[in-house]
Enzyme design. Structure first.
Site, PDB file in Angstrom:
ATOM      1  N   GLU A  25       0.828  -1.212   0.000  1.00 23.53           N
ATOM      2  CA  GLU A  25       0.000   0.000   0.000  1.00 23.53           C
ATOM      3  C   GLU A  25       0.857   1.254   0.000  1.00 23.53           C
ATOM      4  OE1 GLU A  25      -3.195   2.326   2.914  1.00 23.53           O
ATOM      5  OE2 GLU A  25      -3.108   0.133   2.917  1.00 23.53           O
ATOM      6  N   ARG A  26       1.851   1.289   0.867  1.00 24.35           N
ATOM      7  CA  ARG A  26       2.682   2.489   0.977  1.00 24.35           C
ATOM      8  C   ARG A  26       3.577   2.667  -0.231  1.00 24.35           C
ATOM      9  NH1 ARG A  26       3.173   1.135   7.407  1.00 24.35           N
ATOM     10  NH2 ARG A  26       1.221   2.201   7.956  1.00 24.35           N
TER      11      ARG A  26
END
Length: 430
Positions: free
Chosen positions: A286-287
């Site tokens: 996600e990051r």
């Protein structure tokens, strides 16, 4: 011994002790840094090939034909047709780039995801790329890694094909960055789970077919009592309301409410009680997905502003001729290239199967702060035009502010980095 002599000797003694302490600290810092914080063995660059170029061209064609002509309309409507866009991307094989071929994915390495997300920055807003990334790199990684064959067939396959829209449900009204503090419960009742609670700030929520939901499924320590659950969003007891946002207007965002929602217990991803661990792993993708597009996005902002500054005149000359302006561009682009190197380094580590929590956290921290600086300084050079919705810079200034908040705030990134550095204070027991 006179006072001055005594004072001089005392000062010399203190100085000697301070120097000795400094040398000890230097020795320990070098030893500990080399032992626990050494990352120079990580491959530092990605290699892009003709295959990457072909993927980029495919993405670009879809953007030019099916996305950019409608972005202004979607921004006004505060929503875009995710199902239509996802189906076009799915037909091109772009929603499962690293996923196994047996589930409809391309089975490629992570460098192709980097190329894909970088190309998405050519979309004339941030809401649509963010929505796509939620589907490909935030809601489905844990399912792909740990889900049962049945769950993969039911949820992963149609998501990769673009036939289903997904979202991820972690944050709650009282628990954003504090993932361990979520309150939503999924209580076992026979072969089912009964879900009660709510989720907040859910991108794609208004259009999603299913959610990757984190909930407490048993009593016990907060890091060992949670599970990730595939929840169809057409079930009785599920409702939502739309959230109004400052930016990323084209992507919908909602608050969900779960009132005695019944789902099969077999919908738990992987092992029951391992949800917190799975989500921490899922956060890495996600990051990375959040920060990969920052460098090319910043470069686009800088280049558009350079072209404007060449045309805009003040006091009889183009404003770019002012040293403070062209030096600013040089400094900003240097920072962008430094960020890109960090992102590529983290991506290379992912390809090598390494834990990239530290590098991804550093990249997200740096990216969130840099894009704020780039968009703010460049908007200043646009003058009054930069404060209108007619130009891209104002949209970027609004939209990209989210990066330092969503997916883990800057402060959480700092805490993670401090933990890896061994300097994060331990919480005092109550």
């Amino acid at each position: 011994m006179g006072f001055l002599t005594f004072f001089s000797v005392s000062q010399g003694s203190i100085r000697s002790k301070m120097l000795k302490l400094a040398r000890q600290c230097l020795h320990l810092s070098q030893k500990n840094f080399a032992k626990s914080f050494h990352t120079s063995n990580i491959r530092s660059a990605l290699v892009f090939t003709q295959e990457h170029d072909e993927l980029r061209k495919t993405v670009q064609k879809i953007i030019e034909k099916d996305i950019n002509p409608f972005v202004d309309e979607w921004e006004e409507a505060n929503i875009y047709p995710a199902r239509e866009v996802f189906k076009k991307l799915g037909n091109a094989g772009l929603l499962g780039i690293t996923r196994p071929t047996e589930y409809g994915g391309l089975g490629l390495d992570y460098s192709f995801t980097v190329a894909f997300i970088e190309e998405l920055t050519k979309i004339n807003c941030h809401g649509v790329p963010m929505s796509i990334a939620v589907h490909t790199d935030m809601a489905t990684p844990a399912l792909a890694k740990f889900g049962s064959e049945e769950l993969r067939q039911e949820f992963l396959v149609p998501s990769i094909a673009g036939d289903r829209v997904s979202c991820v449900g972690i944050s709650e009204v009282q628990a954003g960055s504090d993932v361990a503090g979520i309150a939503t419960k999924a209580v076992r009742q026979g072969d089912d789970l009964i879900i009660n609670g709510g989720k907040m700030w859910i991108t794609n929520g208004a259009q999603a077919d299913w959610m990757c939901l984190l909930a407490n499924t048993r009593e016990g320590p907060p890091h060992k009592n949670k599970s990730l659950i595939c929840v169809p969003l057409d079930l009785p007891g599920i409702s939502f309301q739309t959230n109004k946002k400052l930016g990323t207007c084209s992507s919908d965002n909602v608050q969900f409410f779960f009132d005695n929602v019944r789902v099969p217990a077999k919908n738990i991803i992987g092992e029951e009680g391992m949800g917190f661990v799975y989500q921490m792993i899922q956060f890495q993708e996600e990051r990375m997905a959040g920060v990969i597009g920052v460098a090319p996005g910043c470069t686009r902002i800088i280049q558009e502003t350079i072209e404007y500054c060449k045309e805009r005149k003040a006091f009889g000359q183009p404003i770019i001729d002012n040293q403070v302006i062209h030096y600013t561009f040089a400094e900003l682009q240097t920072e962008v290239e430094a960020l890109k190197s960090l992102v590529y380094r983290a991506a290379a580590a992912m390809i090598d199967g390494e834990d990239v929590t530290l590098l991804a956290s550093m990249a997200k921290l740096k990216g969130g702060r840099l894009v704020r600086e780039v968009s703010d300084k460049c908007l200043q050079f646009w003058g009054g035009m930069g404060y209108t919705p007619e130009v891209n810079i104002s949209r970027q200034w609004r939209d990209m502010r989210l990066l330092s908040i969503a997916g883990g705030s800057d402060e959480i990134m700092c805490a993670i980095i401090c933990k890896y550095m061994g300097i994060l204070p331990k919480l005092k027991s109550k």
